[in-house]
Scaffold this motif. Structure first.
Motif, PDB file in Angstrom:
ATOM      1  N   MET A 444       5.215  11.969   4.110  1.00 30.75           N
ATOM      2  CA  MET A 444       4.083  11.166   3.652  1.00 30.75           C
ATOM      3  C   MET A 444       3.205  10.861   4.855  1.00 30.75           C
ATOM      4  SD  MET A 444       5.949   7.597   2.872  1.00 30.75           S
ATOM      5  CE  MET A 444       6.428   6.555   4.205  1.00 30.75           C
ATOM      6  N   ALA A 445       1.945  10.605   4.590  1.00 33.17           N
ATOM      7  CA  ALA A 445       1.000  10.370   5.680  1.00 33.17           C
ATOM      8  C   ALA A 445       0.327   9.035   5.479  1.00 33.17           C
ATOM      9  CB  ALA A 445      -0.048  11.486   5.710  1.00 33.17           C
ATOM     10  N   ALA A 446       0.100   8.313   6.581  1.00 31.52           N
ATOM     11  CA  ALA A 446      -0.617   7.037   6.506  1.00 31.52           C
ATOM     12  C   ALA A 446      -1.436   6.879   7.770  1.00 31.52           C
ATOM     13  CB  ALA A 446       0.375   5.890   6.358  1.00 31.52           C
ATOM     14  N   ALA A 447      -2.618   6.267   7.626  1.00 29.11           N
ATOM     15  CA  ALA A 447      -3.439   5.991   8.805  1.00 29.11           C
ATOM     16  C   ALA A 447      -2.879   4.766   9.506  1.00 29.11           C
ATOM     17  CB  ALA A 447      -4.882   5.745   8.367  1.00 29.11           C
ATOM     18  N   ALA A 449      -3.024   1.218  11.401  1.00 35.43           N
ATOM     19  CA  ALA A 449      -3.931   0.088  11.159  1.00 35.43           C
ATOM     20  C   ALA A 449      -4.915  -0.088  12.293  1.00 35.43           C
ATOM     21  CB  ALA A 449      -3.105  -1.194  10.978  1.00 35.43           C
ATOM     22  N   THR A 450      -4.575   0.428  13.487  1.00 36.42           N
ATOM     23  CA  THR A 450      -5.434   0.215  14.651  1.00 36.42           C
ATOM     24  C   THR A 450      -6.564   1.240  14.732  1.00 36.42           C
ATOM     25  OG1 THR A 450      -3.843   1.549  15.853  1.00 36.42           O
ATOM     26  CG2 THR A 450      -3.645  -0.842  16.054  1.00 36.42           C
ATOM     27  N   VAL A 457      -6.630   9.157   4.903  1.00 36.66           N
ATOM     28  CA  VAL A 457      -5.825  10.282   4.405  1.00 36.66           C
ATOM     29  C   VAL A 457      -6.356  10.704   3.045  1.00 36.66           C
ATOM     30  CG1 VAL A 457      -3.551  10.986   3.633  1.00 36.66           C
ATOM     31  CG2 VAL A 457      -3.776   9.537   5.656  1.00 36.66           C
ATOM     32  N   GLY A 458      -6.825  11.962   2.924  1.00 38.35           N
ATOM     33  CA  GLY A 458      -7.271  12.484   1.623  1.00 38.35           C
ATOM     34  C   GLY A 458      -6.057  12.889   0.810  1.00 38.35           C
ATOM     35  N   THR A 518     -10.380  12.543   4.986  1.00 38.99           N
ATOM     36  CA  THR A 518     -11.772  12.274   4.587  1.00 38.99           C
ATOM     37  C   THR A 518     -12.367  11.393   5.676  1.00 38.99           C
ATOM     38  OG1 THR A 518     -11.104  10.294   3.384  1.00 38.99           O
ATOM     39  CG2 THR A 518     -11.217  12.342   2.134  1.00 38.99           C
ATOM     40  N   ALA A 533      10.039   7.699   3.029  1.00 45.86           N
ATOM     41  CA  ALA A 533      11.045   6.649   3.138  1.00 45.86           C
ATOM     42  C   ALA A 533      11.762   6.436   1.811  1.00 45.86           C
ATOM     43  CB  ALA A 533      10.373   5.361   3.585  1.00 45.86           C
ATOM     44  N   PHE A 534      11.019   6.490   0.703  1.00 39.76           N
ATOM     45  CA  PHE A 534      11.606   6.203  -0.597  1.00 39.76           C
ATOM     46  C   PHE A 534      11.331   7.371  -1.530  1.00 39.76           C
ATOM     47  CE2 PHE A 534      12.587   1.956   0.548  1.00 39.76           C
ATOM     48  CZ  PHE A 534      11.576   1.548   1.396  1.00 39.76           C
ATOM     49  N   ALA A 537      10.276   6.956  -5.212  1.00 40.34           N
ATOM     50  CA  ALA A 537       8.968   6.424  -5.605  1.00 40.34           C
ATOM     51  C   ALA A 537       7.845   7.348  -5.164  1.00 40.34           C
ATOM     52  CB  ALA A 537       8.779   5.046  -4.992  1.00 40.34           C
ATOM     53  N   ASN A 539       5.456  10.576  -5.293  1.00 40.20           N
ATOM     54  CA  ASN A 539       5.005  11.491  -6.348  1.00 40.20           C
ATOM     55  C   ASN A 539       4.223  12.674  -5.794  1.00 40.20           C
ATOM     56  OD1 ASN A 539       2.582  10.441  -5.607  1.00 40.20           O
ATOM     57  ND2 ASN A 539       2.011   9.673  -7.619  1.00 40.20           N
TER      58      ASN A 539
END
Lengths: 640, 395
Positions: A444-447, A449-450, A457-458, A518, A533-534, A537, A539
């Protein structure tokens, strides 16, 4: 006196013969194949006497039948063409019912599978949604199987219809040969055996319904019948037998052959011309093959793509997804003439495997040794004749790979390759446990916070199986090292795994994953690409399945477009066949009308002639009566 | 040569015509009964393919609409949740302002602290809200346990970052990144954070401060130390080294920052200024205020500082949530647009399908009547013509 009597008797006999023939015509007015018969009368040569030549009455020379050899041959030929078109049309009308439209169609069943995945994406942990996915997949597989079964049933029907037609032809051929002998004997008497010739013409017409024939009349009156490229079916009093044999490439198909003196030689379908057999074989070889290939192509391309996508995802047990579908294996069939061992088993064998489902084509192929480069192989695509030469063991052509068996192909060996045709027949649901549906994505990908840039993430997509398992690498991060899009991919310890430059619209790809962004990333922005991680959940993979509805999975088309195309192609063939059948039926009717107008019985004509001959008979009877009374008068004179 | 017609071909021909007319009529009847022009692909292959494609498009649009609904529900829950959180934070702010009332004694402060603790646990419950389908709306890309876990060091995020999506073709989020929303608010006034040292004994506190000249900001850390010598209070700002005499409520300008200290600092009291970072969360802010209010030994200065810090932090979190709420609102209106666009597409697909395969009833009825007439004509002519024969007239 005797002359008068003789004249009267002859006249009566002639009129009586004509009446008899007219009755014969009336009785047979509705008999198919009956030619109108006519009595040929002639004047007896006159007798010379001192006062001139006196006629000696009428003689019945012979009974002829009305016949027109040109029209008879034409009628048979047009009837052949009409039978071929009609039998092909009937089969095509049955074939197009296999490709249902709307809810009965395979395109709908495939779309339902994608839609079920879309629902699963909304609730990946929901067992009911997973069960629904399996149910829709089962529907698709069983519809594919049932369509394939219908096609195979049509194939079996073709084979059995050809066998029946061949039996009819053989019986008729024996009949023609027999009639030839009897007609030749009868002609020796000097008179034409009209009924025998009518019967023979009828048998020829029956044969030409089944297969187009050419006929040649021999001097002794026997008719020789030729089929195909000049093979003789009946020669004088000798009849050969047609044989419905197994196609030499594919034993499930039929081919026509002729048994001459114990040897069966095949007759090429293209030389057969018209006739029901020809129509059936044309249907089998072109229409049915294309339908089978298109159906199998869609099922193979979609099924393999879905199985691959399953392996790219993670199921509820935490492992990579198992294949969802079981498909019919591709086969390579050895030609009948290939080198075989003592038990009839071919020495060489070839196995096929699907390498790239998107590159598959809806066609069968032949494989043989390449004449231009010995030791290498030539594969010909049967759909359009495209050849691929200079191939070695293990090469990939049109999305499938061929591997030679333990024994390589012997000189002269040929194989029929079926990479897709068998897929639908063996389609089944392989996964029964809903926990096995791989809805989760492994990453999974996440930007972070900093981040200061506008990039977000598109989507994160698994494009292919990873070269190094993700679990071995661990969490990764994509770090932008400049304001112009240069990035590095680092692992948990900071080691650089890969680097590159990002451009808007292009994904960042590494080890099988593709990260689409994007917005615009700034220098120093980070995106964490971590192990999911999970998994329960996540998809990500379910979304990828959903997106398959718009991916070009089947030779450059989406699944539903490919099905619509298959549907239309069968429809076009059926439409064309209907038009052809109409035309050839009309032509055959016209020709038959022309023929029967010459040789058929018209009851009005016979009725008129009845009156005519009746009058002649009455007149002749009157003449005899007159002769009788003259005789009486003379006797009376002499007796005084 | 005279034209002959044989009896056999006459009858055969007439029967053939009758059959054909009858077939045409029954085909027209079938079309009218079902309302469709195209039953099998061969009736019109291109139309059949077009209708099939339009039909499939409708199925896909139905699935997309379901996804839109799921996303809409989730975003509505997010918006409502953030609204609730905002209300709770507003309540907490009011309690904190009350606590700043100098006349309150320990017992009253204790009561306020208890109230703040209740608000904190309600806020945690909002953060851990479920979406009714087993997921958590602030859990990011997935969480199987409540995403915000209360631990000794504070609230930790046990979900995943990013947003859950329910479509690949459009951004249709079903959750919000909880960590980014709840736990990474910019601290202080957004640029720097002011605080009092815990050892202060005076009654002074430092206000949140503001930026007077952005071009002079250095982003470094500072501290202001007070010394009271002989009743005169002066301060020193390190590391700049600026000094000055203290006026309660007066503004101290340092490197583009405008700082205000109010109250009476004791000798040696220190106030710190550090750069702001995205690490503030409402739970931690409330915890800090609760700790000071709970401690009966807290002096006035510390209480005043705790109130000032608390109010500043509540404001920061509330405006952060407000921004997120308007993003959720914007997403909702975008989903509306997608919904209405999908409805238009569905209608278009239906009309394409109908054009391709439906029957033009008016035309069909007229054609049917034509066919009926010609069938009747064939029947009538057969019954008259075929009956005539010469045998009728021969006696």
């Amino acid at each position: 006196m005797s002359t008068l009597m003789q004249l009267g008797t002859r006249a009566m006999f002639a009129a009586y013969a004509q009446l008899q023939t007219t009755n014969q015509n009336i009785a047979n007015a509705n008999t198919p194949g009956y030619s109108r018969q006519q009595v040929m009368l002639g004047t007896a040569p006159g007798q010379f006497s001192g006062s001139g030549y006196f006629g000696r009455g009428v003689t019945v020379q012979t009974v002829t039948r009305a016949t027109n050899m040109f029209l008879t041959a034409q009628a048979a030929a047009t009837q052949s063409a009409a039978s071929a078109d009609a039998s092909r049309l009937t089969m095509l009308q049955q074939l197009e019912r296999v490709f249902g439209t709307g809810q009965a169609g395979l395109g709908y069943a495939a779309t339902q599978v994608f839609n079920a995945f879309s629902e699963l994406a909304a609730a990946p942990g929901d067992m009911a949604a997973r069960q629904a996915v399996l149910a829709r997949a089962e529907d698709f597989a069983s519809l594919a199987r049932s369509n394939s079964d219908q096609i195979e049933m049509l194939q079996a029907n073709v084979v059995s219809d050809v066998r029946n037609a061949v039996d009819v032809v053989n019986v008729a051929a024996v009949g023609v040969a027999d009639l030839n002998r009897r007609i030749a004997e009868a002609l020796a008497t000097g008179h034409t055996p009209n009924d025998l010739m009518d019967s023979r013409d009828q048998l020829i017409r029956d044969i030409s319904n089944k297969i187009e024939v050419n006929t040649i009349t021999a001097p002794d009156g026997s008719l020789s019948v030729f089929v195909g490229n000049g093979q003789s079916l009946v020669l004088g009093g000798q009849a050969n037998q047609l044989v419905a044999m197994q196609d030499r490439f594919d034993p499930s198909r039929a081919e026509l052959g002729m048994n001459v003196a114990g040897f069966t030689t095949p007759l090429a379908t293209s030389t057969l011309g018209g006739g029901e057999i020809s129509g059936l074989l044309q249907f089998q070889d072109s229409d049915l093959v294309e339908a089978r290939n298109r159906l199998g192509h869609i099922v193979a391309a979609l099924g393999t793509a879905i199985n691959t996508q399953q392996s790219l995802g993670v199921d509820l047990t935490g492992g990579a997804g198992a294949p969802l579908f079981e498909l019919g294996e591709p086969v390579a069939i050895a030609h009948k003439a290939n080198a075989r061992d003592a038990f009839g088993v071919p020495l060489a064998s070839i196995t096929l495997a699907v390498a790239d489902p998107a590159a598959l084509k809806a066609s069968e192929y032949t494989l043989e040794e390449d004449p231009a480069s010995p030791g290498q192989y030539l594969i010909t695509r049967l759909f359009d004749g495209q050849t691929f030469g200079g191939l070695n063991d293990g090469d990939t052509v049109d999305g499938f790979t061929f591997t030679l068996g333990a024994v390589p192909p012997q000189p002269g060996d040929r194989f029929l390759l079926k990479p897709v045709s068998t897929a639908a027949a063996g389609a089944a649901l392989a996964l029964q446990n809903p926990r096995g549906v791989a809805a989760a994505s492994p990453l999974m990908a996440a930007a972070a916070a900093t981040n200061t840039g506008t990039a977000a993430v598109g989507s994160l997509q698994m494009a292919s199986a990873p070269a190094t398992p993700y679990a071995a690498i661990g969490d990764m991060s994509v770090v932008f090292t400049s304001g112009t899009g240069d990035y590095e991919i680092r692992d948990g310890g900071g080691a650089v795994l890969s680097s590159g430059t990002w451009a808007a619209g292009n994904p960042i790809a590494f080890n099988g994953f593709e990260l689409h962004l994007t917005g615009v990333p700034a220098n120093g922005d980070q995106f964490a690409v971590t192990l999911t991680a999970f998994p329960n959940a996540s998809n990500g993979n379910a979304l990828a399945f959903d997106a398959m509805a718009t991916r070009l999975l089947v030779d450059g088309s989406t699944v539903s477009d490919a099905y619509a195309e298959a549907l239309a192609s069968v429809g076009v063939r059926a439409q064309g066949a209907a038009a052809a059948a109409d035309t050839s039926a009309a032509v055959a009717a016209r020709t038959m009308e022309a023929l029967t107008s010459e040789v058929g019985v018209n009851l009005d004509e016979e009725a008129a002639r009845l009156i005519q001959y009746q009058q002649a008979l009455q007149a002749a009877a009157k003449m005899l009566q007159t002769a009788q009374s003259v005789m009486d008068m003379l006797v009376e004179l002499g007796g005084r | 040569m005279t034209m002959r017609v044989s009896n056999l071909s006459r009858y055969e021909g007439a029967i053939d015509t009758l059959q054909r007319r009858q077939t045409e009529m029954s085909h027209a009847q079938l079309q009218m009964t079902s309302g469709k022009r195209v039953h099998v692909p061969s009736d019109d292959p291109t139309a059949a393919a077009r209708a099939e494609r339009a039909f499939i498009a409708q199925q896909r649009i139905t699935a997309e609409q379901r996804s839109v609904d799921v996303s809409r529900n989730a975003m509505a829950l997010v918006e409502a949740g953030l609204g609730q959180a905002g209300d709770l934070l507003q309540s907490a702010r009011e309690r904190l302002l009350e606590a700043g009332n100098g006349s309150y004694n320990d017992g009253e402060r204790q009561a306020l602290s208890t109230h703040l603790k209740q608000l904190r646990s309600q806020l945690l419950a909002v953060a851990n809200q479920t979406d009714g389908a087993g997921g958590y709306i602030f859990g990011g890309q997935g969480s199987v346990a409540p995403p915000f876990q209360d631990a000794v060091g504070g609230v930790a995020f046990a979900g995943s970052g990013g947003q859950g999506q329910v479509s690949v073709s459009e951004q249709m989020p079903t959750s919000v990144d909880g960590e980014a929303l709840w736990l990474t608010v910019r601290s202080g006034n957004g640029v720097f954070v002011t605080d009092a040292a815990a050892t202060n004994t005076g009654s002074a506190y430092i206000a949140p401060g503001s930026v007077s000249d952005p071009s002079l900001l250095t982003g470094g850390s500072y501290d202001i130390t007070f010394s009271v010598v002989g009743g005169v209070t002066s301060y020193t700002v390190n590391p700049v080294g600026a000094t000055g005499s203290y006026v309660s409520g007066g503004t101290i300008y340092v490197d583009g920052m405008a700082l205000q200290v109010s109250g009476a600092p004791a000798d040696g009291d220190q106030f710190t200024i550090v750069p702001a970072a995205p690490d503030l969360d409402p739970f931690e802010a409330l915890d800090r205020a609760i700790a000071v209010l709970d401690d009966p030994a807290s002096n006035d200065g510390l209480v005043a500082q705790a109130v000032s810090n608390g109010v500043r932090d509540m404001d920061a979190v509330m405006s952060h949530f407000q921004a997120a709420r308007s993003v959720a609102g914007a997403t909702l209106s975008r989903l509306e647009v997608i919904d209405s666009r999908n409805q238009d597409r569905d209608l278009w697909a239906k009309s394409v399908q109908s054009d391709a395969e439906d029957l033009d009833m008016v035309q069909a009825v007229s054609d049917f009547q034509n066919k009926q007439t010609s069938y009747q004509a064939a029947l009538q002519s057969y019954s008259i013509v075929q009956r005539m024969s010469l045998f009728d007239y021969i006696k």
